[in-house]
Scaffold this motif. Structure first.
Motif, PDB file in Angstrom:
ATOM      1  N   ARG A 252       0.862  -1.040  -0.038  1.00 32.74           N
ATOM      2  CA  ARG A 252      -0.004  -0.033  -0.074  1.00 32.74           C
ATOM      3  C   ARG A 252       0.912   1.327  -0.170  1.00 32.74           C
ATOM      4  N   PRO A 253       1.203   1.605  -1.094  1.00 28.21           N
ATOM      5  CA  PRO A 253       1.843   2.991  -1.273  1.00 28.21           C
ATOM      6  C   PRO A 253       1.711   4.080  -0.111  1.00 28.21           C
ATOM      7  N   GLY A 254       2.545   4.428   0.506  1.00 30.25           N
ATOM      8  CA  GLY A 254       2.294   5.509   1.521  1.00 30.25           C
ATOM      9  C   GLY A 254       2.097   4.989   2.827  1.00 30.25           C
ATOM     10  N   ASN A 255       2.012   3.794   3.158  1.00 28.93           N
ATOM     11  CA  ASN A 255       1.552   2.850   4.488  1.00 28.93           C
ATOM     12  C   ASN A 255       2.736   2.639   5.208  1.00 28.93           C
ATOM     13  N   THR A 256       3.127   3.571   6.193  1.00 29.08           N
ATOM     14  CA  THR A 256       4.246   3.235   6.840  1.00 29.08           C
ATOM     15  C   THR A 256       4.269   1.916   7.877  1.00 29.08           C
ATOM     16  N   GLY A 257       3.070   1.368   7.977  1.00 29.13           N
ATOM     17  CA  GLY A 257       2.813   0.273   8.966  1.00 29.13           C
ATOM     18  C   GLY A 257       3.453  -1.120   8.583  1.00 29.13           C
ATOM     19  N   GLU A 258       3.961  -1.140   7.232  1.00 30.32           N
ATOM     20  CA  GLU A 258       4.050  -2.565   6.681  1.00 30.32           C
ATOM     21  C   GLU A 258       5.410  -2.992   7.260  1.00 30.32           C
ATOM     22  N   VAL A 259       5.598  -4.287   7.747  1.00 27.45           N
ATOM     23  CA  VAL A 259       6.701  -4.906   8.234  1.00 27.45           C
ATOM     24  C   VAL A 259       6.625  -6.172   7.983  1.00 27.45           C
ATOM     25  N   CYS A 260       7.917  -6.952   8.160  1.00 25.08           N
ATOM     26  CA  CYS A 260       8.026  -8.415   7.932  1.00 25.08           C
ATOM     27  C   CYS A 260       7.837  -8.975   9.340  1.00 25.08           C
ATOM     28  N   VAL A 261       6.943 -10.073   9.200  1.00 28.67           N
ATOM     29  CA  VAL A 261       6.394 -10.533  10.535  1.00 28.67           C
ATOM     30  C   VAL A 261       6.665 -12.201  10.517  1.00 28.67           C
ATOM     31  N   LEU A 262       7.212 -12.509  11.609  1.00 32.40           N
ATOM     32  CA  LEU A 262       7.636 -14.054  11.663  1.00 32.40           C
ATOM     33  C   LEU A 262       6.988 -14.710  12.747  1.00 32.40           C
ATOM     34  N   SER A 263       6.242 -15.703  12.463  1.00 28.70           N
ATOM     35  CA  SER A 263       5.529 -16.520  13.657  1.00 28.70           C
ATOM     36  C   SER A 263       5.967 -17.786  13.670  1.00 28.70           C
ATOM     37  N   ILE A 264       6.147 -18.435  14.940  1.00 29.94           N
ATOM     38  CA  ILE A 264       6.818 -19.665  15.319  1.00 29.94           C
ATOM     39  C   ILE A 264       5.769 -20.274  16.309  1.00 29.94           C
ATOM     40  N   TRP A 265       5.335 -21.626  16.190  1.00 30.52           N
ATOM     41  CA  TRP A 265       4.476 -22.260  17.331  1.00 30.52           C
ATOM     42  C   TRP A 265       5.202 -23.382  17.706  1.00 30.52           C
ATOM     43  N   LEU A 266       5.009 -23.553  19.208  1.00 34.67           N
ATOM     44  CA  LEU A 266       5.163 -24.621  19.908  1.00 34.67           C
ATOM     45  C   LEU A 266       4.132 -25.356  20.626  1.00 34.67           C
ATOM     46  N   PRO A 267       3.980 -26.308  20.944  1.00 30.43           N
ATOM     47  CA  PRO A 267       2.998 -26.837  21.624  1.00 30.43           C
ATOM     48  C   PRO A 267       3.070 -26.734  22.944  1.00 30.43           C
ATOM     49  N   THR A 268       2.201 -26.590  23.771  1.00 34.49           N
ATOM     50  CA  THR A 268       2.521 -26.377  25.401  1.00 34.49           C
ATOM     51  C   THR A 268       3.140 -27.699  25.907  1.00 34.49           C
ATOM     52  N   GLU A 269       2.703 -28.882  25.206  1.00 27.58           N
ATOM     53  CA  GLU A 269       3.332 -30.062  25.889  1.00 27.58           C
ATOM     54  C   GLU A 269       4.835 -29.897  25.826  1.00 27.58           C
ATOM     55  N   SER A 270       5.614 -29.107  24.844  1.00 29.78           N
ATOM     56  CA  SER A 270       7.033 -28.931  24.641  1.00 29.78           C
ATOM     57  C   SER A 270       7.507 -28.038  25.799  1.00 29.78           C
ATOM     58  N   LEU A 271       6.617 -26.830  26.195  1.00 32.67           N
ATOM     59  CA  LEU A 271       6.985 -26.050  27.422  1.00 32.67           C
ATOM     60  C   LEU A 271       7.073 -27.112  28.684  1.00 32.67           C
ATOM     61  N   GLU A 272       6.098 -27.870  28.844  1.00 40.83           N
ATOM     62  CA  GLU A 272       5.880 -28.527  29.956  1.00 40.83           C
ATOM     63  C   GLU A 272       7.255 -29.706  30.216  1.00 40.83           C
ATOM     64  N   GLU A 273       7.396 -30.320  28.853  1.00 41.68           N
ATOM     65  CA  GLU A 273       8.475 -31.443  29.024  1.00 41.68           C
ATOM     66  C   GLU A 273       9.642 -30.889  29.336  1.00 41.68           C
ATOM     67  N   HIS A 274      10.100 -29.880  28.495  1.00 46.66           N
ATOM     68  CA  HIS A 274      11.305 -29.478  28.506  1.00 46.66           C
ATOM     69  C   HIS A 274      11.914 -27.891  29.455  1.00 46.66           C
ATOM     70  N   GLY A 275      10.748 -27.304  29.914  1.00 43.14           N
ATOM     71  CA  GLY A 275      10.745 -26.552  30.704  1.00 43.14           C
ATOM     72  C   GLY A 275      10.888 -25.122  29.864  1.00 43.14           C
ATOM     73  N   PRO A 276      10.498 -24.047  30.537  1.00 42.32           N
ATOM     74  CA  PRO A 276      10.353 -22.463  30.103  1.00 42.32           C
ATOM     75  C   PRO A 276      11.976 -21.907  29.796  1.00 42.32           C
TER      76      PRO A 276
END
Length: 262
Positions: free
Chosen positions: A74-98
């Motif tokens: 969108r020309p003139g739009n200063t809000g455009e950014v590169c975005v990265l999202s990564i998912w892990l299951p809560t089971e991984s958090l519980e198994e390996h710790g925070p």
């Protein structure tokens, strides 16, 4: 590409099994699929990739939406950014710790020129699916520590603002400088368990306690550390913009955005 390599090293090279093609169909992430993914990331003008695991629950996912500052969507739009999202299951958090999750987030951040970022608990859903918004409204105010995924919208509008307080909140420039730097930020956060760690490249990460918390307003678990950070970041917190100038953002969305402030 470095961030993807870090993620695969942690979750295993066979964890991601499918990729989303240009027609919106899921295809097997075989050797040809990996070659296409690498080409997209390294060569395309405005790369977009979406990789997921083989299980039906999509517990593992790696999504990137790239932008080109010299050729905005969108020309003139200063809000455009590169975005990265990564998912892990809560089971991984519980198994390996925070600690392991935090180490992964820090390593990922070290590979990226970030303005802001966050890591914590999130609702596990695709918000564009029918019926998802209704379910989210049932739970999002009760469990304020759970983020709502909104990748496509954020990639077009976030700019230099911050999504909101999370278990780990990464701050780069210009926000960290506007806050007075690491020393000033540390002085303004006094909740026990909150730490501010300086990172290379004029960046910092705020950690709110040893574990990510969902909170529960019905049980009086109001997450005071999150509320304190929200007050400090309030001038730079992102507020969702309407999809069209003549539309209004729903009041429930505004309430959720201010869940740590009101």
């Amino acid at each position: 590409m470095q961030a993807l390599d870090v993620y695969l090293r942690v979750v295993g090279p066979q964890t991601l099994r499918w990729y989303l093609d240009d027609e919106g169909e899921w295809q097997e992430l075989n050797e040809a699929g990996w070659e296409l993914t690498r080409h997209t990331l390294l060569e395309q003008h405005r790369p977009r990739i979406d990789l997921r695991g083989s299980d039906g629950e999509q517990q593992y996912r790696f999504t990137y939406q790239g932008k080109n500052p010299d050729d905005p969507i969108r020309p003139g739009n200063t809000g455009e950014v590169c975005v990265l999202s990564i998912w892990l299951p809560t089971e991984s958090l519980e198994e390996h710790g925070p600690g392991r999750v935090r180490e992964l987030a820090l390593e990922l951040a070290s590979t990226l020129p970030i303005c802001s970022g966050h890591a914590g608990l999130s609702f596990h859903c695709d918000t564009h699916l029918v019926g998802v918004d209704r379910k989210l409204r049932e739970y999002c105010f009760r469990y304020p520590g759970l983020d709502i995924p909104d990748l496509s919208h954020l990639s077009l509008n976030l700019g230099t603002r911050v999504r909101g307080p999370a278990w780990l909140t990464f701050l780069g420039q210009p926000i960290l400088g506007a806050l007075g730097g690491v020393t000033e930020l540390r002085a303004r956060l006094s909740t026990p368990g909150t730490t501010v760690q300086e990172l290379n490249g004029d960046r910092a990460v705020v950690t709110l306690g040893p574990w990510p918390e969902a909170g529960d307003t019905e049980q009086g678990q109001l997450l005071p550390a999150y509320r304190e950070l929200a007050r400090v970041l309030e001038p730079w917190l992102y507020r969702k913009q309407p999809a069209r100038p003549w539309l209004e953002v729903p009041e429930s969305t505004r309430r959720w955005e201010r869940r740590f402030l009101d």
